[in-house]
Design an enzyme around this catalytic site. Structure first.
Site, PDB file in Angstrom:
ATOM      1  N   TRP A 147       0.822  -1.210   0.000  1.00  0.00           N
ATOM      2  CA  TRP A 147       0.000   0.000   0.000  1.00  0.00           C
ATOM      3  C   TRP A 147       0.857   1.262   0.000  1.00  0.00           C
ATOM      4  CZ3 TRP A 147      -1.643   2.843   4.852  1.00  0.00           C
ATOM      5  CH2 TRP A 147      -0.703   2.682   5.879  1.00  0.00           C
ATOM      6  N   ASP A 148       2.162   1.105   0.259  1.00  0.00           N
ATOM      7  CA  ASP A 148       3.085   2.239   0.253  1.00  0.00           C
ATOM      8  C   ASP A 148       2.892   3.098  -0.992  1.00  0.00           C
ATOM      9  OD1 ASP A 148       4.002   0.216   1.937  1.00  0.00           O
ATOM     10  OD2 ASP A 148       6.099   0.770   1.701  1.00  0.00           O
ATOM     11  N   GLU A 207       0.482  -2.567  12.640  1.00  0.00           N
ATOM     12  CA  GLU A 207       0.695  -4.013  12.643  1.00  0.00           C
ATOM     13  C   GLU A 207       1.028  -4.562  14.028  1.00  0.00           C
ATOM     14  OE1 GLU A 207       3.592  -4.580   9.593  1.00  0.00           O
ATOM     15  OE2 GLU A 207       2.203  -4.009   7.990  1.00  0.00           O
ATOM     16  N   LYS A 252       2.809   0.436  16.007  1.00  0.00           N
ATOM     17  CA  LYS A 252       3.988   0.373  15.151  1.00  0.00           C
ATOM     18  C   LYS A 252       4.083   1.606  14.259  1.00  0.00           C
ATOM     19  CE  LYS A 252       6.280  -2.438  11.624  1.00  0.00           C
ATOM     20  NZ  LYS A 252       6.137  -3.536  10.647  1.00  0.00           N
ATOM     21  N   GLN A 253       2.948   1.995  13.659  1.00  0.00           N
ATOM     22  CA  GLN A 253       2.933   3.144  12.763  1.00  0.00           C
ATOM     23  C   GLN A 253       1.574   3.821  12.833  1.00  0.00           C
ATOM     24  OE1 GLN A 253       3.786   0.001  10.388  1.00  0.00           O
ATOM     25  NE2 GLN A 253       2.325   0.409   8.762  1.00  0.00           N
TER      26      GLN A 253
END
Length: 838
Positions: A379-380, A510, A622-623
Site C-alpha cells: 500500500w506504500d 501491525e 507500530k505506525q
C-alpha cells in the site's frame, strides 16, 4: 520513529552540497548503507552502488522491477486461503563488473592505498561519478575515473564510462569487463553481508535454495555479449547485453570468453605514463513474462545498435535534459537550510529513480535499489508515493494506477477465495497473487482496497482525467465497494439507529491485528463507498455510453449503488466520550499501555524482540493508524478531535516503521506541535541517509521518500485536497525563512512560495487555478502571481505527548489506565535454526 533534532550525517564523510551527495571518505563500516545511497536507477532498472571492480561488496545487486521467481510457501500448519505462492525479486545478471589489475595487482577499494577518493551522485545530471588515485604496492600512482548512469529516457539502458591513467610510471594494465550471473554463480570476491544474530528480520528478502536462472541463450560478436535466461518457476525471461569501446593511444590486445553464467571481455594494455585508457560499456536489459529469451536478445541487440549510432555523450545530455524538466515541476527549495536542502533533493531524486520508468509496472517498497521486502508492492505506493506523483508527474501516477487495474482479475479471485464479493487486492505481491504468509498482519489489512481507491480518486480530482476513470478504472471503485458492502454487516433495530460494522480486519498498525471496527479501515471504507456512488452517478450523467458499457461489463445493479450509499452513511465510527478520542478499534482502549518511555533502545524495534502475542496485548502502535486517518480524511474530523487523537496516539507510537514519521509530522504541524513536527520531518528526511533504522543496506525506503514530499507540501505547506477542493493552511517552521514547492492541478503547474507572513502562487505552465487559503478563495491566472498575507495566529504547543500524560486516566467503566513493559524473566537463546538468519 522518534523525532530527531538535527542533521545526523558525518559531514567529513558526506560534505554539504545542495545538488549532490558526495562520499569524501570510504569506510567499510558504512559500505552497506552507501551501496544503497549511491544506487542509480530509473524505476525499471537499478544498479546498487557497488564498485565496478566487484570486490568485497556488502550486497551486490542489479534489479529489474517485477523480474522475480516464485516458490511454494510452506506453512507449518496449513489452512484454507493461506497465501500459497511466494515471489521474490531476482538478482539480475550483473553487467557492471570491470575488474582492474595493474602489474597483476588487483584494485580493491577496501584494501587500496588511496591518495584521493570521492564519489558523487549528482541530482542534476543523474550520474554517479567516482575519482580515485591509487598507489599500487610497488608505489606506482594510478588515476581511476568512472561515470555511471541508468537512463531516464531509455528505460533499458545503462552506461559505464571507465578511465585508467598511469600518472608517473609505465605499467601492464589488465581490464576484465564482465557480465556475471550472481544469482546462481558463487563469486569468491563477494563478502557475506552482515547478519542479524537473532531472529530473522521479516523486512529482508527470502532467499532461493535452487538454481533460479536457467540459461537459454548466449552470443558474442566483436566486443558485444548477450546472455539470456528463464526464471525456473515464474517462467519470466531476461536478456542482458553489453558492448565495449576502448579508446587509448597505448598498445593493447584483447580476448573474449563466454559461458552460461559469465561473459568476459579482457583488455591487456601496455600503458605509458600519462596515456589515458578509456572503456565505454553500454548495457541493455530486457525482461518479459511471455516472450522467449531469444526474442529478448534481439531487443537487447536493437537497443545497443541504436545507442552505438551516436556519441555516448548524447546519452548523458539527454539524462540532464530529463532531469531539468523533472526539477522544474518537482523541486522543493528551503532557503538557508543547506543540510535539509541536500537531503530533500536526495529524497526527491530517489522518487524519480524508483518510479520514472515503471511504465505500467508497480512501484516496489525498495524501488530498484535493493532486495528488501523481496521486491514486493504494498500500500506504500498509493498512500505515500502517489501523492507526489499525482501532483508532480501525473503520467507516472496514471501508469501506477493502470498497474493496479491490471491486477483486478486476480483481486476478484482472491475475494472469492475469502468468501467475499467484489475484489480484494493482495497485501504484498509482485505478480498479483497474495504473497503475505502471515495473514494477521497481511491479508487482514483489507484497507488496501480503500487505499487504492483513495489514490485513484485523488488522481482524478487533481488531474480531471475522467477519461481514465471511464475507460476502465471505474471498475476498481465498483469492485472494492462491493467488497466493503459484503464484508460489513448491520447491527441495530432498524431505521436510523442501525449502524454498519466491519470486523476481523487489521489497520495500518501491525502491532494490533484482526480487530473489530478499526477506525482507519472504517473511515477509509466509507470514503471508498462514497467515491463509488459519486463517480458512478457522475458517469451516468456525463458519459452515458461508457456508463452503459460499465454496467454491462460488471453487471452493476441500481440497488447495489443504493446499498453502498446507505452503508457509507451508517458506517460505525467509534468515539469515546470519556477520553474524548476515537478508539483505534473496539477493544484497543481496554488494554494497558506499553511503557515506551522506559523501554530500552536495545529492545527496539519491538517486532524483533517480542512475540507478536505479547505486543498485541498492549496499547502500542507500530505506525500511524488513527493519525493517518486524520490526514487522509481530515475533513471528517474537527480541529479539537484531531488534537486529542494526535496527543493520545502519538504517545503510543513506537515509530518502528519508517512509514510513521512523515504522517506524524503533518498532523503535529496541523494541531500546533510545530517543533515536534520539524523533528518528525527530520526523522523521515534522514531515515536512509542517516540509516536511522539500521537497514538502509537493504534498499531505499521509497514510501518514506514520498512521505518527505507530503510532509513539506501537506504538513508545512498545509495543502489538502478533499473532494477536489485544494486548500492551504500553512505551518512553516520558525527556523525556516521560506519553503517553495510545486504542484500540478488540472494541467496547471503552480509554484507555491511560502514565507512566514505570506504565501504567493504563480502559474508557471497552464492558464489558471483556484485554491483556498485559510478559507479564502484565490484565483491565480497565468502571468499574474497572487500573494496572500498570513497572520501568525496558529497555536504553538511545546514538548511532545508521552505515555505519562495518559497513565492514570479513568476509563468509562471506572478502571484506571496503567503503563508497563513485559518482564523478561531470563535471557532466551534463539534456536540454532534461527541464529544468523537474515
Amino acid at each position: 520513529m522518534n523525532p530527531i533534532a538535527s542533521d545526523p550525517l558525518d559531514r567529513s564523510q558526506f560534505p554539504l552540497d545542495e545538488w549532490a551527495l558526495t562520499e569524501a571518505e570510504f569506510h567499510t563500516a558504512t559500505q552497506g548503507r552507501t551501496e544503497t545511497l549511491f544506487a542509480v536507477g530509473n524505476g525499471y532498472l537499478g544498479l546498487r552502488g557497488n564498485f565496478e571492480e566487484g570486490h568485497k561488496a556488502y550486497a551486490e545487486g542489479t534489479f529489474i522491477n517485477g523480474f522475480h521467481d516464485t516458490w511454494q510457501i510452506r506453512h507449518a500448519e496449513e489452512a484454507y486461503g493461506f497465501a500459497r505462492v511466494g515471489q521474490t525479486i531476482v538478482n539480475a545478471p550483473d553487467a557492471r563488473v570491470i575488474r582492474l589489475y595493474v602489474d597483476d595487482e588487483p584494485f580493491v577499494v577496501a584494501d587500496a592505498d588511496t591518495i584521493e577518493y570521492s564519489r558523487t551522485l549528482d541530482f542534476r545530471t543523474g550520474v554517479l561519478e567516482r575519482v580515485v588515485e591509487w598507489r599500487t604496492p610497488s608505489g606506482k600512482r594510478v588515476l581511476i575515473r568512472s561515470r555511471r548512469l541508468v537512463s531516464f529516457t531509455d528505460r533499458h539502458l545503462a552506461v559505464i564510462d571507465y578511465e585508467v591513467t598511469m600518472l608517473d610510471s609505465d605499467a601492464s594494465v589488465l581490464i576484465s569487463s564482465q557480465i556475471l550471473n550472481r544469482q546462481d554463480r558463487v563469486d569468491e570476491f563477494v563478502s557475506t553481508p552482515g547478519v542479524n544474530g537473532g531472529i530473522a528480520d521479516p523486512r529482508k528478502a527470502s532467499g532461493f535454495s535452487d538454481r533460479v536462472l536457467l540459461p537459454r541463450f548466449k552470443w558474442i560478436h566483436e566486443g558485444r555479449y548477450v546472455l539470456g535466461y528463464r526464471a525456473a518457476h515464474s517462467g519470466m525471461t531476461i536478456a542482458v547485453g553489453a558492448e565495449h569501446h576502448l579508446d587509448t593511444e597505448n598498445e593493447w590486445d584483447e580476448s573474449a570468453q563466454i559461458d552460461d553464467d559469465i561473459a568476459k571481455q579482457v583488455y591487456r594494455v601496455r600503458a605509458k605514463a600519462g596515456q589515458r585508457i578509456r572503456l565505454v560499456k553500454t548495457i541493455a536489459y530486457h525482461t518479459s513474462s511471455t516472450v522467449p529469451a531469444t526474442e529478448l536478445a534481439d531487443r537487447t541487440n536493437r537497443t545497443l545498435d541504436r545507442i552505438a549510432e551516436e556519441p555516448i555523450e548524447a546519452v548523458f545530455d539527454r539524462q540532464r535534459e530529463w532531469l531539468d524538466d523533472f526539477w522544474e515541476r518537482a523541486d522543493v527549495v528551503i532557503a538557508g537550510q543547506p543540510d535539509v536542502q541536500q537531503a530533500v533533493r536526495w529524497n526527491l531524486f530517489q522518487l524519480a529513480q524508483s518510479t520514472a520508468r515503471t511504465d505500467g509496472g508497480g512501484i516496489a517498497a525498495k524501488g530498484v535499489s535493493g532486495s528488501g521486502y523481496g521486491g514486493h508492492y504494498f500500500w506504500d505506493t498509493e498512500i505515500y508515493v502517489l501523492p507526489f506523483l499525482t501532483y508532480t508527474s501525473p503520467q507516472v501516477a496514471r501508469n501506477a494506477l493502470r498497474f493496479r487495474h491490471g491486477m483486478l482479475d486476480a483481486a476478484r479471485d482472491r475475494a472469492v477465495e475469502l468468501n467475499q464479493r467484489g475484489a480484494l487486492f493482495p497485501w504484498r505481491t509482485i505478480n498479483g497473487l497474495e504473497s503475505s504468509a502471515y495473514y494477521a498482519a497481511g491479508t487482514a489489512q483489507y484497507h488496501i482496497d480503500a487505499d487504492i481507491s483513495h489514490a485513484l480518486s485523488q488522481y482524478v480530482a487533481a488531474t480531471g482525467d475522467d477519461d481514465f476513470l471511464y475507460s476502465g478504472a471505474i471498475d476498481i471503485l465498483v469492485e472494492t465497494a462491493r467488497m466493503w458492502a459484503d464484508l460489513g454487516f448491520w447491527r441495530g433495530h432498524g431505521g436510523a439507529n442501525e449502524t454498519f460494522h466491519i470486523h476481523g480486519v487489521t489497520g495500518p498498525d501491525e502491532y494490533t491485528t484482526v480487530v473489530n471496527d478499526n477506525l482507519f479501515t472504517n473511515v477509509m471504507a466509507r470514503a471508498n463507498l462514497r467515491a463509488a456512488v459519486r463517480q458512478t452517478k457522475k458517469m451516468r450523467q456525463t458519459a452515458p455510453e461508457a456508463y452503459a458499457r460499465m454496467v454491462k461489463r460488471l453487471d452493476l445493479q441500481e440497488d447495489e449503488v443504493l446499498e453502498w450509499a446507505t452503508a457509507a452513511e451508517a458506517m460505525h465510527i467509534l468515539f469515546d466520550d470519556d477520553l474524548g478520542i476515537h478508539p483505534q478499534d473496539s477493544q484497543f482502549l481496554e488494554k494497558e499501555l506499553w511503557d515506551l518511555e522506559n523501554t530500552p533502545a536495545s529492545k527496539r524495534p519491538l517486532l524483533l524482540h517480542f512475540h507478536p502475542l505479547v505486543i498485541y496485548r498492549f496499547q502500542v502502535i507500530k505506525q500511524a493508524d488513527v493519525v493517518l486517518a486524520l490526514l487522509l480524511q481530515g475533513d471528517e474530523f474537527t480541529t479539537e478531535e484531531k488534537r486529542a487523537d494526535f496527543e493520545y496516539y502519538d504517545a503510543l507510537t513506537t515509530g518502528d516503521s519508517t512509514l510513521s514519521a512523515s504522517t506524524q509530522s503533518i498532523i503535529a504541524a496541523e494541531v500546533g506541535y510545530r517543533e515536534l513536527a520539524l523533528g518528525y520531518f527530520l526523522a523521515a528526511l534522514f531515515v536512509d541517509l542517516g540509516d536511522l533504522h539500521n537497514n538502509t543496506a537493504d534498499g531505499i525506503h521509497v514510501a518514506s521518500t514520498g512521505g518527505v514530499w507530503s510532509a513539506l507540501a501537506f504538513g508545512f505547506g498545509g495543502m489538502r485536497d478533499y473532494l477536489g477542493t485544494f486548500t492551504f493552511d500553512p505551518r512553516l517552521p520558525e527556523e525556516w525563512d521560506s519553503l517553495v514547492f510545486h504542484v500540478t492541478i488540472h494541467g496547471a503547474l503552480i509554484e507555491v512560495d511560502l514565507r512566514q507572513d505570506r504565501m504567493t502562487f504563480t502559474i508557471e505552465k497552464g492558464d489558471s487555478a483556484i485554491v483556498y487559503v485559510r478559507g479564502d478563495r484565490v484565483e491565480v491566472m497565468s502571468g499574474a502571481p497572487v500573494t496572500v498575507a498570513l497572520a501568525d495566529d496558529r497555536p504553538s504547543i511545546e514538548g511532545a505527548p508521552t505515555t505519562s500524560d495518559i497513565e492514570g486516566t479513568v476509563r468509562a467503566d471506572g478502571s484506571v489506565i496503567t503503563a508497563s513493559m513485559p518482564t523478561i524473566v531470563s535471557d532466551y537463546e534463539e534456536p540454532d535454526a534461527l541464529v544468523g538468519m537474515d
